[in-house]
Motif scaffolding. Structure first.
Motif, PDB file in Angstrom:
ATOM      1  N   HIS A  72      76.041  58.431  58.454  1.00  0.00           N
ATOM      2  CA  HIS A  72      74.580  58.537  58.390  1.00  0.00           C
ATOM      3  C   HIS A  72      73.910  57.173  58.480  1.00  0.00           C
ATOM      4  N   VAL A  73      74.565  56.236  59.137  1.00  0.00           N
ATOM      5  CA  VAL A  73      73.969  54.929  59.398  1.00  0.00           C
ATOM      6  C   VAL A  73      72.949  55.091  60.528  1.00  0.00           C
ATOM      7  N   PRO A  74      71.767  54.493  60.427  1.00  0.00           N
ATOM      8  CA  PRO A  74      70.810  54.573  61.527  1.00  0.00           C
ATOM      9  C   PRO A  74      71.457  54.122  62.840  1.00  0.00           C
ATOM     10  N   PRO A  75      71.257  54.857  63.914  1.00  0.00           N
ATOM     11  CA  PRO A  75      71.934  54.524  65.171  1.00  0.00           C
ATOM     12  C   PRO A  75      71.763  53.074  65.609  1.00  0.00           C
ATOM     13  N   SER A  76      70.591  52.512  65.390  1.00  0.00           N
ATOM     14  CA  SER A  76      70.350  51.138  65.846  1.00  0.00           C
ATOM     15  C   SER A  76      71.201  50.118  65.089  1.00  0.00           C
ATOM     16  N   LEU A  77      71.715  50.501  63.916  1.00  0.00           N
ATOM     17  CA  LEU A  77      72.513  49.576  63.104  1.00  0.00           C
ATOM     18  C   LEU A  77      74.016  49.756  63.294  1.00  0.00           C
ATOM     19  N   ILE A  78      74.423  50.799  64.004  1.00  0.00           N
ATOM     20  CA  ILE A  78      75.861  51.073  64.169  1.00  0.00           C
ATOM     21  C   ILE A  78      76.604  49.910  64.807  1.00  0.00           C
ATOM     22  N   PRO A  79      76.112  49.309  65.902  1.00  0.00           N
ATOM     23  CA  PRO A  79      76.876  48.197  66.490  1.00  0.00           C
ATOM     24  C   PRO A  79      77.121  47.046  65.516  1.00  0.00           C
ATOM     25  N   ALA A  80      76.105  46.666  64.757  1.00  0.00           N
ATOM     26  CA  ALA A  80      76.255  45.542  63.827  1.00  0.00           C
ATOM     27  C   ALA A  80      77.210  45.889  62.692  1.00  0.00           C
TER      28      ALA A  80
END
Length: 214
Positions: A72-80
């Motif tokens: 449930h991590v915001p998609p925009s934060l997944i790469p980091a």
């Protein structure tokens, strides 16, 4: 035998990491990933905690993969977050995909499939073909799961993976002792998802070290 998606008392599972490893060893598993639910609050801790069990796993003849499941991590934060997990020492990063039984944020599948630091997209739900193609391009495996609810879309995942040419894995998403699959159960899950016997044999006997090399 391998299982790349399991949980322990470090998140919402029922077993200590070492007991999970021991039970998997008795069932015949050679490779086991501990991938407890992770976000910004516990990412480094989970990697460190699982790493401390690696020697115990060796004693039981199990190749332990230290990992996390970004949940449930915001998609925009997944790469980091995926990059940070690898920087902290994780061998494998799983992302909690857009299962049809939980309110996972739209765009999670896409962010995971396009990320070079993600290895497995867990229970991807009704994954779009363009996201499956991104997974193939970036070496992200799609998961066929035995977990109730999440497994409703296994057939769709297989069809999308076939069309896109991406890798599949069969995992348990273990939370309790009874969730770990026997060899026969893994075979049944693969065939039940719509894989042919040849495809099942290939998927269930993957070279995991090769899978994780990007």
């Amino acid at each position: 035998m391998y299982d790349l998606h399991t949980h322990t008392l470090l998140s919402d599972g029922e077993l200590l990491p070492t007991e999970l490893v021991r039970r998997a060893a008795v069932l015949g598993y050679e490779t086991l990933a501990i991938t407890d639910h992770a976000d910004a609050s516990n990412l480094a801790h989970l990697v460190e905690a699982a790493e401390s069990v690696r020697e115990s796993a060796r004693c039981y003849g199990v190749n332990l993969l230290v990992g996390v499941e970004l949940t449930h991590v915001p998609p925009s934060l997944i790469p980091a977050f995926a990059r940070d997990a690898k920087r902290f020492g994780a061998d494998i990063v799983v992302v909690h995909g857009e299962t049809v039984v939980e309110p996972v944020a739209p765009g999670t599948n896409r962010a995971a499939c396009a990320c070079e630091y993600v290895d497995v997209l867990g229970h991807p739900g009704l994954i779009a073909i363009e996201d499956a193609r991104a997974a193939a391009q970036h070496g992200v495996a799609l998961e066929i799961t035995s977990r109730g609810g999440h497994n409703r879309t296994n057939g769709h995942v297989v069809r999308a993976a076939r069309e896109a040419g991406c890798r599949l894995v069969v995992d348990s998403d273990t939370h309790a002792p009874s969730d770990l699959m026997s060899k026969e159960s893994r075979w049944a899950v693969a065939l039940g998802a719509g894989l042919t016997e040849a495809e099942s044999r290939e998927t269930l006997s993957l070279d995991i070290n090769r899978l994780l090399q990007k």
